[in-house]
Write an enzyme that holds these catalytic residues in place. Structure first.
Site, PDB file in Angstrom:
ATOM      1  N   LYS A 112       1.013   4.609  -2.556  1.00  0.00           N
ATOM      2  CA  LYS A 112       0.636   5.972  -2.165  1.00  0.00           C
ATOM      3  C   LYS A 112       1.790   6.956  -2.376  1.00  0.00           C
ATOM      4  O   LYS A 112       1.562   8.123  -2.693  1.00  0.00           O
ATOM      5  CB  LYS A 112       0.104   5.989  -0.730  1.00  0.00           C
ATOM      6  CG  LYS A 112      -1.219   5.253  -0.598  1.00  0.00           C
ATOM      7  CD  LYS A 112      -2.322   5.906  -1.468  1.00  0.00           C
ATOM      8  CE  LYS A 112      -3.573   5.090  -1.601  1.00  0.00           C
ATOM      9  NZ  LYS A 112      -4.624   5.747  -2.389  1.00  0.00           N
ATOM     10  N   TYR A 130       0.835  -1.209   0.000  1.00  0.00           N
ATOM     11  CA  TYR A 130       0.000   0.000   0.000  1.00  0.00           C
ATOM     12  C   TYR A 130       0.870   1.258   0.000  1.00  0.00           C
ATOM     13  O   TYR A 130       0.627   2.198  -0.767  1.00  0.00           O
ATOM     14  CB  TYR A 130      -0.901  -0.037   1.238  1.00  0.00           C
ATOM     15  CG  TYR A 130      -1.837   1.146   1.356  1.00  0.00           C
ATOM     16  CD1 TYR A 130      -3.000   1.221   0.606  1.00  0.00           C
ATOM     17  CD2 TYR A 130      -1.561   2.188   2.244  1.00  0.00           C
ATOM     18  CE1 TYR A 130      -3.869   2.307   0.733  1.00  0.00           C
ATOM     19  CE2 TYR A 130      -2.426   3.270   2.373  1.00  0.00           C
ATOM     20  CZ  TYR A 130      -3.574   3.321   1.620  1.00  0.00           C
ATOM     21  OH  TYR A 130      -4.422   4.396   1.738  1.00  0.00           O
TER      22      TYR A 130
END
Ligand SMILES: NC(=O)c1ccc[n+]([C@@H]2O[C@H](COP(=O)([O-])OP(=O)(O)OC[C@H]3O[C@@H](n4cnc5c(N)ncnc54)[C@H](O)[C@@H]3O)[C@@H](O)[C@H]2O)c1
Length: 284
Positions: free
Chosen positions: A164, A160
């Site tokens: 990002k 993740y």
């Protein structure tokens, strides 16, 4: 009249992953301020439910099923929306998933899904929509979902975090490209701190490695206990996008803390380290 009404009322908003969570909150708020909202999600049922809510509250909304991990679906969406409405004032590339697990344990399919949804979904949203926006020749807004994770690191959320950091740098470059090309298209990076959504729910991680399931539960509980209310966060987000802000933070103090930590880390060229409270929590 609020700034959102002034800038957005009467325009069309397209929001990905809007069947739940932050996307649904922004969709409802866009409906409230007088936009026609195209609610898109991989789940037809969830998209229709949010569109129905907006219409029920007196707003205008359409639902469309779109899987952002497939660039062709974003092309189809852009073509259909511009054919129907002629212009899009606001595009929110919101769809994203959280993936938990040691980097070497995450199954190939889950790695691919995480990169394709969180990074490629944003890139291809821009690639599919911006040429139509340029052709329409009107002022427009593109907002991409980054995270406070764009400025920090977190083991076991590696997949993740990578996405990002990528989305943040993509949005920064895109902002400058709009300037260089002298286009009337504003770019915002939306940086939620913690907003109460279903992103850490157990069923969202059903194909993750079981060895790290406890980490998802910890994050779920932290969000449940201290996350910001969805409607309040969505209002802040739309207001700041309407103000042409590049940095759109739901909880600016969290963004600042993460950025300060990052600055110190880069300045000192220190080895990566976890904040003591995070270490205690994860090692307990
Ligand atoms: N909730 C937070 O605190 C938080 C913090 C930082 C960043 N974010 C970011 O905000 C965005 C939204 O997160 P959320 O918390 O609302 O999540 P959520 O899980 O509550 O909602 C995500 C929505 O995206 C949809 N979706 C999943 N895969 C999709 C795909 N392939 N194509 C289209 N739609 C798809 C889901 O069906 C769901 O409706 C994500 O990009 C996330 O990384 C959230």
């Amino acid at each position: 009249m609020t700034i959102e009404q002034e800038k957005f009322s009467g325009g069309v908003a397209v929001i990905t992953g809007a069947g739940a969570g932050i996307g649904s909150g922004i969709a409802r708020r866009a409906g409230e301020v007088g936009m026609t909202v195209v609610v898109t999600d991989i789940s037809a049922e969830r998209a229709e439910q949010v569109a129905e809510e907006i219409r029920g509250a007196g707003g205008k909304a359409d639902a469309m099923t779109v899987d952002v991990s497939k660039p062709a679906e974003l092309d189809r969406l852009a073509n259909e929306v511009f054919e129907k409405y002629g212009s899009v004032r606001l595009l929110v590339n919101n769809a994203g998933i959280e993936t938990i697990g040691y980097a070497w344990e995450i199954p190939v399919e889950r790695w691919e899904a995480t990169l394709n949804i969180n990074i490629h979904g944003v890139i291809h949203g821009v690639r599919a929509f911006v040429p139509h926006m340029i052709k329409a020749g009107q002022e427009a807004w593109v907002a991409n979902l980054a995270s406070i994770g764009s400025f920090g690191i977190m083991p076991v959320q590696t997949a993740y975090m990578v996405t990002k950091h990528a989305v943040q740098s993509f949005s920064e470059c895109l902002y400058l490209e709009m300037e260089l090309a002298k286009l009337p298209i504003h770019v915002s990076s939306i940086i939620p701190g913690q907003v109460k959504t279903s992103i850490f729910d157990a069923d969202a991680g059903k194909d993750e490695p079981t060895s790290t399931a406890r980490h998802r539960q910890i994050m779920h509980d932290i969000m449940k206990a201290g996350g910001m209310d969805l409607a309040a966060a969505s209002q802040v987000i739309l207001e700041q996008v309407a103000q042409n802000k590049f940095w759109v933070s739901t909880q600016p103090e969290m963004t600042e803390a993460l950025i300060e930590g990052r600055i110190a880390f880069l300045r000192d060229q220190a080895p990566p380290s976890l904040h003591e409270s995070a270490r205690q929590l994860l090692e307990a």
